[in-house]
Enzyme design. Sequence first.
Site, short mmCIF file in Angstrom:
data_model
loop_
_atom_site.label_atom_id
_atom_site.label_comp_id
_atom_site.label_asym_id
_atom_site.label_seq_id
_atom_site.Cartn_x
_atom_site.Cartn_y
_atom_site.Cartn_z
N LYS A 120 0.45 -1.28 0.50
CA LYS A 120 0.02 -0.27 -0.62
C LYS A 120 0.76 1.57 0.19
CE LYS A 120 -4.06 -0.39 0.92
NZ LYS A 120 -5.62 -0.41 -0.31
N THR A 153 -2.90 -5.56 0.82
CA THR A 153 -2.38 -4.27 0.60
C THR A 153 -3.03 -3.56 1.50
OG1 THR A 153 -3.74 -2.99 -1.02
CG2 THR A 153 -1.23 -3.93 -1.75
N ARG A 199 28.19 36.21 -5.74
CA ARG A 199 26.39 35.68 -6.22
C ARG A 199 25.60 35.49 -5.34
NH1 ARG A 199 27.16 29.85 -9.62
NH2 ARG A 199 27.91 29.27 -7.64
N GLN A 216 28.64 22.58 -7.01
CA GLN A 216 29.30 21.98 -6.76
C GLN A 216 30.04 21.28 -5.03
OE1 GLN A 216 29.26 23.19 -9.53
NE2 GLN A 216 29.20 21.38 -11.27
N HIS A 228 18.84 29.66 -10.01
CA HIS A 228 19.71 30.69 -10.35
C HIS A 228 19.54 32.30 -10.08
CE1 HIS A 228 22.17 28.53 -12.19
NE2 HIS A 228 20.99 27.96 -13.44
O1 LIG Z 1 27.87 26.23 -8.92
C1 LIG Z 1 27.57 26.18 -10.13
N1 LIG Z 1 28.30 25.01 -10.92
C2 LIG Z 1 27.75 25.08 -11.95
O2 LIG Z 1 28.04 24.49 -12.87
C3 LIG Z 1 27.06 25.71 -12.98
N2 LIG Z 1 27.38 26.39 -14.39
C4 LIG Z 1 26.72 27.68 -14.58
O3 LIG Z 1 26.31 27.93 -15.64
N3 LIG Z 1 26.97 28.60 -13.31
C5 LIG Z 1 27.04 26.86 -12.42
N4 LIG Z 1 27.58 27.46 -10.88
#
Ligand SMILES: O=c1[nH]c(=O)c2[nH]c(=O)[nH]c2[nH]1
Length: 304
Positions: free
Chosen positions: A16, A61, A178, A225, A253
């Site tokens: 379920k 279930t 940014r 990353q 973004h």
């Molecule tokens: O932190 C980011 N990683 C990316 O891989 C990436 N690619 C991008 O256009 N901006 C960013 N910013």
Amino acid sequence: MTMSNNIVLGENQYGKAEVRVVKVTRDTDRHHIEDLNVTSQLRGDFQAAHLQGDNGHVVATDTQKNTVYAFAREGIGSPESFLLRLADHFTGGFDWVTGGRWEAESYSWDRIQAHGEGHDHSFVRNGQEVRTAVVVRDGATTHVISGLKDLTVLKTTQSGFVGYPRDKYTTLPETTDRILATDVSARWRYNTDLDVAGTDFNKSYDDIKALLLEGFTENYSHALQQTLFDMGKKVLEAHSEIAEIKFSMPNKHHFLVDLSPFGLDNPNEVFFAADRPYGLIEATVQRENIAAAPVAWSGIAGFC
Ligand SMILES: O=c1[nH]c(=O)c2[nH]c(=O)[nH]c2[nH]1
């Protein structure tokens, strides 16, 4: 290679999905609330049901759903311990149930602040994040994966993105200042030899959430990353009971708006928050040389 025309049953599971259970603990006038969405799926010998229409092994279930509600009567405790109880019950109670997958989302409620204090029985949904848990049992092996999703965070500086390759399609300007924003989805897998009875999953959850948030703040971010890795590393350094942690994080973004047509400068103050497209950054942070656990992760979508 010769192709067989023999048709057989492959992997299967059933149960379920999305049993919504709310448990109110009302031993005193100060009530407590637990709010879960539970999915129970059994694995084992269900050959006869699929091939012969013989339901002798098919724990309905509907019964699985009822079991969730009945177990909630005794309290939930933590999503993980609740799922482990279900796993014990179904694999212990029916010989042919050799494993399964039990999953939960958990929604958190805060007490409404009324007249300066938390109300006894009125709550407001805490929309910060959804807590997740998965228990997978496969014979003698039990995997526990905890996590969270939709934990939205943002920092207004200490983030940049430079040094990436430029080709004829590259228009993105480099920036050393940014906004960095994301909705954190993370899942962490406990070691398979975890002392389940001795683990306080709620405490562990609170601590890991705090470490993830701290990790997001701490260092200058050269890319999402790098920040992802920082966050995961902090969790693994502090929690030896965790083998690996997976992340899926959108890069939300924020584009600087050109205010020059209006005769205004824009020193990183006015942004357009785009909702799509978004970067999507996914990675696993793990202890070196751990054994992979594909059985634990199968069925968890949206991570790599
Ligand atoms: O932190 C980011 N990683 C990316 O891989 C990436 N690619 C991008 O256009 N901006 C960013 N910013």
